[in-house]
Design an enzyme around this catalytic site. Structure first.
Site, PDB file in Angstrom:
ATOM      1  CG  ASP A 107      -1.737   0.902   1.004  1.00 24.64           C
ATOM      2  OD1 ASP A 107      -2.245   1.160   0.250  1.00 24.64           O
ATOM      3  OD2 ASP A 107      -2.518   1.436   2.095  1.00 24.64           O
ATOM      4  CG  PHE A 156      -9.538  -1.529   2.589  1.00 29.78           C
ATOM      5  CD1 PHE A 156      -8.100  -0.763   3.515  1.00 29.78           C
ATOM      6  CD2 PHE A 156      -9.731  -2.862   3.597  1.00 29.78           C
ATOM      7  CE1 PHE A 156      -7.953  -1.735   4.167  1.00 29.78           C
ATOM      8  CE2 PHE A 156      -9.327  -3.277   4.076  1.00 29.78           C
ATOM      9  CZ  PHE A 156      -8.472  -2.892   4.971  1.00 29.78           C
ATOM     10  CB  VAL A 157      -8.857  -5.850  -0.959  1.00 30.48           C
ATOM     11  CG1 VAL A 157      -9.597  -3.929  -3.238  1.00 30.48           C
ATOM     12  CG2 VAL A 157      -7.468  -5.261  -0.944  1.00 30.48           C
ATOM     13  CG  ASP A 163      -7.034  -7.988   7.871  1.00 28.64           C
ATOM     14  OD1 ASP A 163      -6.649  -7.922   7.622  1.00 28.64           O
ATOM     15  OD2 ASP A 163      -6.879  -7.601   8.999  1.00 28.64           O
ATOM     16  NE  ARG A 169      -5.859 -12.150   9.065  1.00 22.87           N
ATOM     17  CZ  ARG A 169      -5.399 -11.268   8.922  1.00 22.87           C
ATOM     18  NH1 ARG A 169      -4.863 -11.022   8.137  1.00 22.87           N
ATOM     19  NH2 ARG A 169      -5.002 -10.257   9.681  1.00 22.87           N
TER      20      ARG A 169
END
Ligand code: IMP
Ligand code: MG
Length: 186
Positions: A107, A156-157, A163, A169
């Site tokens: 990120d 946001f994945v 998670d 997850r």
């Protein structure tokens, strides 16, 4: 099809299960070719990389060992603090070893950049990085990544190891987290 309780947190599927497996196979072939004849050590970054690493290593045709490190990144928030701390160190001495760091996602790059510097100081024979996902738009610091699975947009994945507050997850695909679950300011 009825959505499962888990899937209600997902706004959109970004990378389907089959596509993930296809790409992991390709990466496995690439890594196997590059490391032929060398003693490969995969270093997984807990916990997110566990799923990717388990699939990747089963696609490797070269002998390899694995070890894990845990470093602090996010709490329940979705943004990197920039503060990096080793929570669990490697069991194996990596001096003279060919190390491939396996990460779920890059990120800002802050976590990985710290990790690479830390591992380099231990004098491995070589050190490369393999990341399943990368968000180029979010990069704050330049890190050299040898193998990348997918470039994704700035969303946001979750899923396939990734998670949000320790949940999601176990989704078999990578999906975008529902906007109403992201805390304000994140
Ligand atoms: P960085 O230090 O900002 O590069 O953050 C890297 C770590 O943040 C990753 O190893 C993940 O654990 C977490 N992370 C970053 N983006 C996401 C995301 O979209 N979903 C889930 N976790 C993420
Ligand atoms: Mg995480």
């Amino acid at each position: 099809m009825r959505q499962t309780e888990l899937e209600r947190g997902v706004e959109q599927i970004l990378i389907e299960d089959e596509r993930l497996q296809e790409r992991v196979s390709e990466l496995g072939e690439e890594v196997s070719a590059d490391y032929a004849g060398r003693d490969l050590l995969l270093v997984g970054v807990l916990k997110g990389a566990v799923f990717f690493m388990a699939d990747l290593m089963r696609r490797l045709t070269v002998p390899c060992e694995i070890d894990f490190m845990a470093i602090s990144s996010y709490g329940a928030s979705t943004d990197s603090s920039g503060v990096v701390r080793i929570l669990k160190d490697l069991d194996i001495n990596i001096e003279g070893r060919h190390v491939l760091v396996v990460e779920d996602i890059i990120d800002s790059g802050l976590t990985l950049s710290y990790l690479v510097r830390n591992l380099e100081a231990r004098e491995p024979a070589s050190l490369e990085v393999c990341a399943l996902l990368t968000k180029p738009e979010r990069r704050q610091i330049d890190v050299d990544v040898r193998y990348t699975g997918f470039e994704i947009p700035n969303r946001f994945v979750v899923g396939y190891g990734l998670d949000f507050a320790e949940r999601y997850r176990n989704l078999p695909y990578v999906g975008v987290l529902h906007a109403n679950l992201i805390p304000e300011g994140a």
